[in-house]
Write an enzyme that holds these catalytic residues in place. Structure first.
Site, short mmCIF file in Angstrom:
data_model
loop_
_atom_site.label_atom_id
_atom_site.label_comp_id
_atom_site.label_asym_id
_atom_site.label_seq_id
_atom_site.Cartn_x
_atom_site.Cartn_y
_atom_site.Cartn_z
N ASP A 86 16.25 10.20 -6.30
CA ASP A 86 15.15 10.93 -5.85
C ASP A 86 16.62 11.98 -4.58
OD1 ASP A 86 12.29 11.57 -4.62
OD2 ASP A 86 12.27 10.08 -6.67
N HIS A 91 9.27 12.57 -0.46
CA HIS A 91 9.09 11.78 -2.17
C HIS A 91 9.79 10.77 -2.55
CE1 HIS A 91 9.52 11.85 -6.26
NE2 HIS A 91 8.24 12.97 -6.36
N SER A 110 5.12 11.27 -10.76
CA SER A 110 6.07 9.84 -9.82
C SER A 110 5.91 8.53 -9.10
CB SER A 110 6.40 11.24 -8.71
OG SER A 110 7.11 12.40 -9.18
#
Length: 719
Positions: free
Chosen positions: A144, A197, A487
């Site tokens: 990520d 994220h 996600s």
């Protein structure tokens, strides 16, 4: 308790599109640039072909010393390099080369959710095990945007020593390794997360319990991951919003395989419109070799839905995850002139009066001369008259795909508007963060009120400590944030997979996937049917096997083990020849060849936890075989002796028979097979769904099935 409303960002479709396959080594070479040269299994396992990789690299570097970007040699063989189109075509013809393809750009698929899952998916099992054990030692690899290690979610005070089997870099006892990737000016010097994220994803999967957290008072409570005792290995493959190159993702897969992770979690992928054949898909290739090395790979299904066929990361060796909502709603309501309240959703901290004193206007009424009406309805840039918009709340449609809701908000704000009401049935279930500017999302049903007079899914997890985008004016950066998308769904399943692996360290990736799929729930938290974002009844095309359970996968009773032979046969059925398959596979049993009658229709016979059939002919019917393995009980006791009975849930007009209708097991790891026959008196007018469930009174092992009379599709489902 609010009912669960399924919000699917990407329909978990059963069907792969069938396309003509390139010949082994074929190159999709059109322009000069970076190409990935995929050469199958690692050179150390390839016998006579082990020198092909080195020879190709030597030849390339003699011509172009700075051409090489990545060299893959641990989990699989190949490299990424700057090549001309002609060089790419030439290399594709060399011995040992499976495919050569341009380096694609992949995009991110952008706490109480665990308590919700526990409440919603309780099942009857033997000893009520907990998935929250801090004694687990599974290693979750997160590909990520990196990580913010100072977050309390990654505190390592309660963690024991780092497992001796870990081969990677050392950080601390919670984040046991972190790598960063990149090239040239974009190369990041540290795996520190500058986007948020990756931190959010990592804490959702394996964050330790942190009490009394919120996003500026919203979603207040305790944040914790699915497997708080698991370790984290971080692979930073994104360093900007511009995406990540497939060559970088493959490098991370290569390192993760060598490092010794147990689970890999990927919350990104290609667009459903750009998904490639398996031999040209970096995620499918990396996952193929990871699974061969005993690593469970969990990927998000994408956010291109809810449209049929919009799922990505759909290779059968990947556990693909869609998104559903939990019972958390951030309301941002609209108050009408008659004081009637219309429920809207959104996160905003606007300093706006609660009484209905603001004038409102439908954007279409502010159309500029000469501008298309559809553009104005959708609040597109330069489509509205500023004098009409100024000082008003603006109602915008959201039917265009070129301008997201943030653009509409910015346009109204620029013209002097004081708020936005967005009409969108699909986004109605997701609370977007609109900051301090008044904005809400309502349904089209409520949007048909022309006299609106005034304005009024969601996962909390760790966030980066230097954020500016999500920080409110005059406030410190939030330590936790609320995000939505597949996600956020993906790390939930990654955490559960790690918990299952910790409890059953010898289980293969396919056994773990089976345990998760066959124990999933098909009802919401109020025990009603799961619905789509529009309120209609959802099908397996929407939710796959169902809503994941936190406890059921720990004791599934029986499992479907998809073997290496199943995956090899899948490649045969999909059209790859034996020469290509032998290069790709780490090991191939002696004498293995592709079946003479290989065809797409045979894919439904691989030992998968669900059954999906395309091109169904009611006259011929269809038979499929499955094998179950007993994983309940103790090998040294009588606990393993049990009998499972079949129950069938079939739609009207479809006849489903299972032989035998009882399965007897007398010991652990014992296998038993059965056959399912499907037939119908009349042609199917639409795709149909059902399930078969094996039960012994303690465990229920459920397999979804889907049948379609449509041809040209391959049937395999995901959750």
């Amino acid at each position: 308790m609010k009912p669960l409303i399924t919000f699917i960002f990407s329909l978990t479709s059963f069907f792969f599109c069938v396309s003509l396959l390139p010949e082994p080594g074929a190159a999709a070479a059109h322009n000069d640039g970076v190409y990935i040269v995929y050469m199958g299994a690692p050179a150390s396992l390839k016998g006579s072909l082990k020198d092909d990789h080195a020879q190709l690299l030597d030849s390339l570097l003699k011509r172009k010393q700075d051409a090489l970007i990545h060299n893959y040699k641990s989990g699989f063989s190949g490299f990424a390099a700057h090549l001309s189109a002609e060089e790419a075509r030439s290399i594709a013809e060399k011995p040992g080369v499976v495919s050569v393809f341009p380096d694609p750009v992949l995009q991110l698929h952008t706490t109480r959710s665990w308590d919700f899952l526990k409440y919603e998916t309780s099942v009857m099992i033997e000893s009520n095990p907990s998935s929250d054990s801090n004694s687990t030692d599974a290693i979750i690899g997160i590909l990520d945007t990196g990580i913010w290690p100072e977050s309390e979610s990654f505190n390592d005070e309660t963690m024991g020593p780092i497992p001796l089997r870990w081969n990677g870099l050392f950080c601390n006892r919670k984040i046991i390794g972190a790598r960063s990737y990149g090239a040239g000016e974009n190369k990041s010097r540290t795996p520190r997360d500058m986007m948020g994220h990756g931190t959010h994803v990592a804490s959702t999967a394996a964050g330790v319990e942190v009490k009394d957290v919120s996003y500026y008072g919203l979603a207040a409570g305790t944040a914790k991951g699915g497997s708080p005792g698991s370790r984290l290995a971080i692979y930073q493959v994104f360093s900007s919003q511009n995406g990540s190159h497939g060559s970088t993702v493959l490098a991370a897969f290569d390192d993760a395989i060598a490092d010794g992770v147990d689970v890999l979690s990927l919350s990104f992928g290609s667009s459903s419109f750009l998904e490639q054949e398996f031999i040209n898909d970096p995620i499918a290739l990396g996952a193929f070799h990871a699974v061969q090395n005993g690593i469970t790979v969990v990927c998000s299904a994408g956010n291109d839905g809810p449209n049929p066929g919009s799922v990505v990361n759909s290779a059968p060796w990947i556990l693909t995850v869609a998104a559903t909502t939990i019972d958390r709603v951030f309301e941002s309501d609209v108050v009408l002139g008659n004081n009637k309240v219309i429920k809207g959703t959104g996160i905003n901290f606007a300093s706006i009066q609660n009484s209905p004193v603001y004038p409102i206007i439908y954007a279409k009424s502010a159309k500029k001369s000469g501008v298309d009406e559809n553009a104005t309805r959708n609040c597109e840039p330069n489509s509205m008259d500023q004098e009409i918009i100024k000082g008003k709340i603006v109602v915008c449609d959201n039917e265009d795909s070129l301008y997201p809701q943030r653009n509409k908000q910015d346009e109204v704000k620029k013209l002097g508007g004081i708020g936005v009401i967005l009409i969108d049935d699909e986004l109605r279930g997701v609370a977007f963060n609109f900051g301090t500017f008044p904005m809400t999302v309502i349904s089209s049903k409520d949007g048909a009120k022309p006299d609106i007079a005034a304005p009024g899914v969601n996962i909390l997890a760790a966030w980066i400590g230097n954020d500016t985008v999500q920080t409110l004016k005059g406030k410190d950066p939030p330590l936790y944030n609320v995000l939505s998308g597949t996600s956020m769904a993906c790390p939930h399943v990654s955490g559960i997979a790690a918990a299952v692996k910790s409890r059953n360290p010898t289980w293969s990736p396919s056994v773990i996937r089976s345990a998760i799929m066959t124990t999933a729930a098909q009802t919401n938290n109020l025990k009603g049917p799961i619905t789509t974002e529009k309120g209609t009844a959802a099908t397996p095309y929407d939710f796959g096997a169902g809503e994941v359970s936190t406890t059921g996968p720990l004791q599934p009773g029986l499992v479907y083990e998809t073997t290496a032979i199943d995956y090899l046969n899948f490649l045969c059925y999909h059209g790859y020849n034996i020469a290509t398959i032998k290069i790709m596979a780490n090991t191939i049993p002696d004498g293995f060849t592709c079946p003479e009658e290989s065809s797409i229709d045979l894919i439904s016979n691989i030992n998968y936890p669900s059954i999906a059939i395309s091109n169904f002919d009611e006259k011929a019917g269809r038979r499929v075989n499955r094998t179950l393995t007993n994983v309940a009980g103790n090998a040294k006791t009588e606990d393993a002796k049990t009998v499972y009975n079949i129950s069938i849930d079939a739609p009207a007009g479809l006849d489903v028979q299972v032989v035998p209708d009882k399965l007897h097991f007398s010991k652990i790891d014992e296998k038993s097979s059965y056959q399912v026959s499907f037939s119908a008196a009349n042609p199917l007018k639409k795709d149909v769904f059902g399930s078969i469930t094996w039960s012994n009174g303690r465990n229920k092992v459920r397999s979804t099935f889907a049948l379609s009379s449509k041809s040209g599709s391959v049937a395999l489902d995901k959750k």
